[in-house]
Write a protein that holds these residues in place. Sequence first.
Motif, mmCIF file in Angstrom:
data_model
loop_
_atom_site.group_PDB
_atom_site.id
_atom_site.type_symbol
_atom_site.label_atom_id
_atom_site.label_comp_id
_atom_site.label_asym_id
_atom_site.label_seq_id
_atom_site.Cartn_x
_atom_site.Cartn_y
_atom_site.Cartn_z
ATOM 1 N N ARG A 166 38.405 36.499 47.167
ATOM 2 C CA ARG A 166 38.457 37.647 46.260
ATOM 3 C C ARG A 166 37.189 37.832 45.438
ATOM 4 N N CYS A 167 36.289 36.863 45.518
ATOM 5 C CA CYS A 167 35.025 37.029 44.794
ATOM 6 C C CYS A 167 34.120 37.976 45.578
ATOM 7 N N GLN A 168 33.049 38.381 44.956
ATOM 8 C CA GLN A 168 32.118 39.320 45.606
ATOM 9 C C GLN A 168 30.950 38.628 46.281
ATOM 10 N N GLY A 169 31.046 37.305 46.408
ATOM 11 C CA GLY A 169 30.015 36.552 47.090
ATOM 12 C C GLY A 169 29.965 35.127 46.597
ATOM 13 N N VAL A 170 29.082 34.339 47.211
ATOM 14 C CA VAL A 170 28.953 32.922 46.867
ATOM 15 C C VAL A 170 27.474 32.587 46.738
ATOM 16 N N ALA A 171 27.151 31.828 45.698
ATOM 17 C CA ALA A 171 25.821 31.239 45.561
ATOM 18 C C ALA A 171 25.963 29.745 45.784
ATOM 19 N N PRO A 173 40.060 22.862 30.995
ATOM 20 C CA PRO A 173 40.070 24.157 31.682
ATOM 21 C C PRO A 173 40.320 25.330 30.741
ATOM 22 N N GLU A 174 41.218 25.158 29.756
ATOM 23 C CA GLU A 174 41.500 26.253 28.833
ATOM 24 C C GLU A 174 40.282 26.555 27.956
ATOM 25 N N GLN A 175 39.619 25.510 27.471
ATOM 26 C CA GLN A 175 38.410 25.709 26.673
ATOM 27 C C GLN A 175 37.302 26.358 27.510
ATOM 28 N N ALA A 176 37.201 25.921 28.753
ATOM 29 C CA ALA A 176 36.179 26.483 29.639
ATOM 30 C C ALA A 176 36.400 27.973 29.845
ATOM 31 N N LEU A 177 37.655 28.372 30.034
ATOM 32 C CA LEU A 177 37.946 29.784 30.241
ATOM 33 C C LEU A 177 37.589 30.598 29.001
ATOM 34 N N HIS A 178 37.858 30.044 27.829
ATOM 35 C CA HIS A 178 37.503 30.735 26.584
ATOM 36 C C HIS A 178 35.979 30.895 26.481
ATOM 37 N N GLU A 179 35.236 29.851 26.846
ATOM 38 C CA GLU A 179 33.778 29.920 26.768
ATOM 39 C C GLU A 179 33.208 30.906 27.793
ATOM 40 N N LEU A 180 33.800 30.956 28.963
ATOM 41 C CA LEU A 180 33.333 31.902 29.973
ATOM 42 C C LEU A 180 33.535 33.337 29.491
ATOM 43 N N ARG A 181 34.653 33.571 28.796
ATOM 44 C CA ARG A 181 34.885 34.904 28.216
ATOM 45 C C ARG A 181 33.783 35.232 27.210
ATOM 46 N N LEU A 204 39.513 31.862 39.313
ATOM 47 C CA LEU A 204 40.217 33.108 39.626
ATOM 48 C C LEU A 204 40.473 33.903 38.344
ATOM 49 N N GLN A 205 40.861 33.215 37.296
ATOM 50 C CA GLN A 205 41.068 33.905 36.015
ATOM 51 C C GLN A 205 39.740 34.421 35.456
ATOM 52 N N ALA A 206 38.681 33.640 35.622
ATOM 53 C CA ALA A 206 37.372 34.074 35.132
ATOM 54 C C ALA A 206 36.902 35.325 35.871
ATOM 55 N N GLN A 207 37.214 35.412 37.149
ATOM 56 C CA GLN A 207 36.868 36.625 37.904
ATOM 57 C C GLN A 207 37.582 37.843 37.331
ATOM 58 N N GLN A 208 38.828 37.658 36.982
ATOM 59 C CA GLN A 208 39.581 38.770 36.408
ATOM 60 C C GLN A 208 38.996 39.183 35.057
ATOM 61 N N LEU A 209 38.606 38.190 34.262
ATOM 62 C CA LEU A 209 37.976 38.502 32.980
ATOM 63 C C LEU A 209 36.683 39.286 33.176
ATOM 64 N N ALA A 210 35.877 38.861 34.146
ATOM 65 C CA ALA A 210 34.613 39.543 34.403
ATOM 66 C C ALA A 210 34.851 40.987 34.812
ATOM 67 N N GLY A 211 35.897 41.212 35.601
ATOM 68 C CA GLY A 211 36.212 42.576 35.996
ATOM 69 C C GLY A 211 36.576 43.450 34.812
ATOM 70 N N GLU A 212 37.136 42.857 33.756
ATOM 71 C CA GLU A 212 37.523 43.612 32.566
ATOM 72 C C GLU A 212 36.342 43.788 31.602
ATOM 73 N N ILE A 213 35.561 42.720 31.415
ATOM 74 C CA ILE A 213 34.491 42.736 30.413
ATOM 75 C C ILE A 213 33.211 43.364 30.952
ATOM 76 N N ALA A 214 32.851 43.017 32.203
ATOM 77 C CA ALA A 214 31.606 43.513 32.812
ATOM 78 C C ALA A 214 31.970 44.390 34.002
ATOM 79 N N LEU A 215 32.601 45.495 33.713
ATOM 80 C CA LEU A 215 33.124 46.368 34.752
ATOM 81 C C LEU A 215 32.004 46.823 35.690
ATOM 82 N N GLY A 216 32.227 46.645 36.992
ATOM 83 C CA GLY A 216 31.275 47.107 38.000
ATOM 84 C C GLY A 216 30.163 46.127 38.307
ATOM 85 N N LYS A 217 30.107 44.990 37.587
ATOM 86 C CA LYS A 217 29.056 44.006 37.849
ATOM 87 C C LYS A 217 29.629 42.871 38.685
#
Length: 644
Positions: free
Chosen positions: A236-241, A157-165, A197-210
């Motif tokens: 808390r996500c903006q949708g589901v695929a 999980p920790e490696q996955a979070l780093h890769e998602l970033r 949930l952590q990846a969502q927070q990262l996305a909000g910081e890195i890809a603001l508004g997307k």
Amino acid sequence: MPDWSYHSIFKPMLFRMPAKLARDITLFTMGTLSRMPGGPLVIRTMGHMELTSILSGELAGVPIAYPVGLGGRLDPHGTAHRAMAQLGFGFIEVGPVTVQAIQRDEPILREVDDEAIVYPDGYENDGADRIAERMQRGSGHRLPHFFRLRPMPGRTPEQALHELRELLVKLAPYASGFYLDALDEGWPPEQAAAILLQAQQLAGEIALGKPVLLYVPLDASQAALEALAGSGALTRCQGVALGEAVRQEGGGSCVAADALGASLSAVRRLRALLAERQPLVACGGVHQPQDARELLAAGADCVQLHSGLVYAGPGLAKRVNEAVLYDRLCQLPEAKPYSFWANWGWMYLLGIGMLIGGVLAWLIAASSVLLPYDEVFLGVKRHTILEWNPRVLHFMSHDRITLAGTMMSIGIFYTQLARHGLREGLHWAKTAVFASCVVGFSSFFLYLGYGYFDPLHAAVAAVLLPMMLLTLRGLSDRPSRKPPGFLNDRIWLRAQWGQCCFVVMGVALAVGGLSISFIGITGVFVSTDLDYLGLSPQQLSAWNDRLIPLIAHDRAGFGGALFSLSIAITAAALWGVNKGEAWLWWTFLYGGLPGFTAGLWVHAHIGYTDFIHLLPVYVAIVLFAAGLILTFPYLMRGTGRGAE
């Protein structure tokens, strides 16, 4: 590659090849065409997906023109994205994308009976760096991209979070949104939910508004869904695929038509867990428009296509859009048809004028052949030509009767397209009529190629042209309220073959019309014409130097009229064939009869029966009859589950 050519020509050949080779050839061909000058226009013209605000909307705040997306694994290298963007898609999934490229040598398999595609590895992709380079070069279209991000197989999980970033940083400049895909890595549901949930927070910081949508595997367990809901990752996500594939024993994944049942069940479960504002994209099991209707009725906001495009054809996106449009139109008040004198009636009268003109031209060509001003131009009377060589007059009668039959066919098509198409505001009918009219009126100038001015044709053009211009007044587009075909049933498949026959016939007539016009303004005769006449051009000119210009005038005029008719036929075949459109079947029947009857009758009547000369007519008649037979059940009856 519209459905009529896919099912009748290309699919039988492609399905004899290995699946991956067939896919690569298809995507390469479509991609190459889309990069050629005018290529996207050709693709749009073939498909004719009409824009309408009724279908437009948003996906997690991203504007989309259509509620249909393209699955990422169908075109993993983006080879044909520019072409696909013309077919009625509203957004494109890119991925799955991992930090490093993943390639497998095992073949992709087709299970035709189940309409399934089996992939050896659900992770296979070009890697983030290569995909980012491709996106930097430009996609050639404006559709939104939703990148599906996945960690490499076997990561903690920790490696996955780093890769998602890392993926977010590399792809954010090119993304309209993201799918976060990390639920089938074998982690405990609670741990997977926490990572997302952590990846969502990262996305909000890195890809603001997307926006960030969670990618939920189609076979996700109830425990995984409950863990997502309990952790807040789902709400808390903006949708589901919702995924498209089912994992196979021993590895790999299967994308198939029978995923529809699982998709419907999962959509209902997810919709119960999601807030009303959260969009839900259903990606699995859509192989016919009815499948999409059922998923949308169950709670999905958009659908995404994959294996359905392989088995149903590249027109599936358009067909789904038409089905969704019909359902939405049923909720809106019905607009009144356009009034006769406001616009469409003038085109109806123009068609009647062409029909009457064709009848009169036939009567004249079957009797005196020459009009008084023809004799004035030649400086000789009809009986003088008969005494010299009767076949010359017969040959001119042959040209003029075929022109008359073509005019009658044009008149029937125009009246029908006006009454059933323009009156309802159908965009395709308007395009067909005006393209045909422009060619028809322009062909008048071909009459002048040899210096012969025909006052009757000029007078007719002067009367009919204002009718075409009056038709343009206040004529706007309206979507059809008739139910489209919802199923890939037997009569729909037969109609694809019939549609192919009509399109090929229309294109062949266009080639014939252009060839005849070109011959008319250049050499005037082909070898079989001279064999029939028993004279050379020099002998004709020596007897009367104005005889060839008069014949050239007839030939060029007939060629232009035939080309004009071919446009109406081809456009109607390309865009108008839809379930239950009985008027179109009668249009093909009645519109074809005068032209073919004139061509066969006059050749038999004057004894000009050379097989090679008449071979194009025989081929066209075979295509005409086959098209009528094959489209009859679909156009005249058109039944199926889900039809209203």
